[in-house]
Design an enzyme around this catalytic site. Sequence first.
Site, PDB file in Angstrom:
ATOM      1  N   HIS A  56      12.239  90.829  23.768  1.00 27.26           N
ATOM      2  CA  HIS A  56      12.593  91.764  22.692  1.00 27.26           C
ATOM      3  C   HIS A  56      12.365  91.139  21.332  1.00 27.26           C
ATOM      4  CE1 HIS A  56      16.100  89.272  23.211  1.00 27.26           C
ATOM      5  NE2 HIS A  56      16.548  89.659  22.041  1.00 27.26           N
ATOM      6  N   LYS A 106      22.107  83.802  24.712  1.00 23.05           N
ATOM      7  CA  LYS A 106      22.545  82.792  23.745  1.00 23.05           C
ATOM      8  C   LYS A 106      21.921  83.054  22.368  1.00 23.05           C
ATOM      9  CE  LYS A 106      22.081  78.719  25.513  1.00 23.05           C
ATOM     10  NZ  LYS A 106      21.710  77.345  25.940  1.00 23.05           N
ATOM     11  N   LYS A 146      12.739  79.577  29.916  1.00 20.28           N
ATOM     12  CA  LYS A 146      13.116  78.226  30.374  1.00 20.28           C
ATOM     13  C   LYS A 146      12.012  77.704  31.273  1.00 20.28           C
ATOM     14  CE  LYS A 146      16.866  75.594  30.011  1.00 20.28           C
ATOM     15  NZ  LYS A 146      17.848  75.714  28.933  1.00 20.28           N
TER      16      LYS A 146
HETATM   17  N1  GLU Z   1      17.656  73.362  26.174  1.00 19.79           N
HETATM   18  C1  GLU Z   1      18.516  73.777  25.132  1.00 19.79           C
HETATM   19  C2  GLU Z   1      19.376  74.941  25.585  1.00 19.79           C
HETATM   20  O1  GLU Z   1      19.614  75.116  26.753  1.00 19.79           O
HETATM   21  C3  GLU Z   1      17.775  74.023  23.825  1.00 19.79           C
HETATM   22  C4  GLU Z   1      16.773  75.126  23.848  1.00 19.79           C
HETATM   23  C5  GLU Z   1      15.907  75.192  22.610  1.00 19.79           C
HETATM   24  O2  GLU Z   1      16.149  74.497  21.661  1.00 19.79           O
HETATM   25  O3  GLU Z   1      14.969  76.006  22.622  1.00 19.79           O
HETATM   26  O4  GLU Z   1      19.899  75.670  24.810  1.00 19.79           O
END
Ligand code: GLU
Length: 482
Positions: free
Chosen positions: A77, A106, A118
């Site tokens: 999005h 998040k 991820k």
């Molecule tokens: N790996 C971290 C997390 O789980 C940082 C992710 C990021 O900075 O893109 O939030």
Amino acid sequence: MSTTTVKPTPTQEQTHELSFLESVYSMYDRAVATLNLPPGLAEKMKRCHSVVQVRFPVEMRGGIRVFTGWRAVHSEHRLPVKGGIRYAPVVDQDEVEALAALMSFKCALVDVPFGGSKGGLIIDPRQHTESELEAVTRRFTRELAMKGYISPSLNVPAPDMGTGAREMAWIADTYRKLYPHDINAIACVTGKPVTQSGIQGRVEATGRGVQYGLREFFRHADDVKLAGLSSGLGGKRIVIQGLGNVGYHAARFLEHEDDAKIVGIIERDGGLFDENGLSVERIHAYMYANQGIAGYPDATYVEDGLTLLEAECDVLIPAALEGQITAKNAPRIKTKLIAEAANGPVTYAADEHLRKRGVVIIPDMYLNAGGVTVSYFEWIKNLSHIRFGRMDKRLDERRGEAIIDILEELSGKQIPANLADRLKIGAEELDLVRSGLDDTMCKAYRELREIYWKRDNVRDLRTAAFVSAIQKIARTYMEMGT
Ligand code: GLU
């Protein structure tokens, strides 16, 4: 090193647990049930939009090793999508998908304008030399970049478990060599070393965010009362699991800057306890020198560190892995406040049990958002090709000096040097990063607590966080026309 390890799925009989992915989905469903979303939209926002699996060979030790990795895109999005890359001996597609989903929520929760993603690679970094890790990382980057799963405008990785600034520098360099005409190539990844276009404060950002998040929680007397705690972080007894990048910085800041007492530290080879407080710095140094905490002289050592999750304390901070507090150990957890610094440390079954018991959980998607927040600042810095503070630092200093001159002239008195120094400050990059992070953590917590307190059908902070995030993502989809 094994490249084909498959994560064992716990059987229903043993643990009554859902998988990590199912656990995240159940938490999501619980929140959706409190909302009135248009039909189909909840389903669209739930599962990953795409996942790529790559299997690639790397020449090493006189032969060829084949590695397997994934990059999952949960929600587009907003673009780019964002989230770390994890190197671990045991990682699978489900885990990466669960983590990607958490990234979308998040980012939405803390108003970082990214979708969620991820990555994961099956590798035990401790079994490899630096040059082997470099070769693997460069090849993994090429595999993902060629498929559009790394790009400054589409998909921007960052560090996660088992990776750090070093790996991010390799990713950035590989990408730049693939696309030398892309003026924004360096923004293809965040968490780079500061000397490689990274940003000040990124290494400790997640730990800092945990500190700022806890401080904000303790600013709200009603919330603190829910957890049955007295006011203020000072003197609180904290048990922390994991002295990695997140746990180490969080524990160190809480000990030194908030006068909290770190009474327990859990690591992979055991746990340390001292009711009078442990020295995070000394234990960290010992751990690096001795490849573990066993044998540390100035604390009580327990071989089964996980039993310390059940220790009497005020705040329990799981800062290691997912799935640490389960249906099995949840009934024995004694703390009234769990601050989730790791992603997914409390399973759905444990969460259900704990919320019934009135244990307050500050959820992962809020509390560990400091990393991605500062990643966002780094990405902006890379796109603007200028260090934060470069244009205005001197101007701010001069304005401060002018204010001092005016005050002294009008009052006929000299401003004390310590006050004058504070007025004369021009913000450096690190000051701006901290200020932006602090503000982000405060604002997001206020939003989620408002949902918690105002809505009768929202009974815990995790559901409130999901509700806040889902509403924002849903609004974006509805406005742009799904
Ligand atoms: N790996 C971290 C997390 O789980 C940082 C992710 C990021 O900075 O893109 O939030």
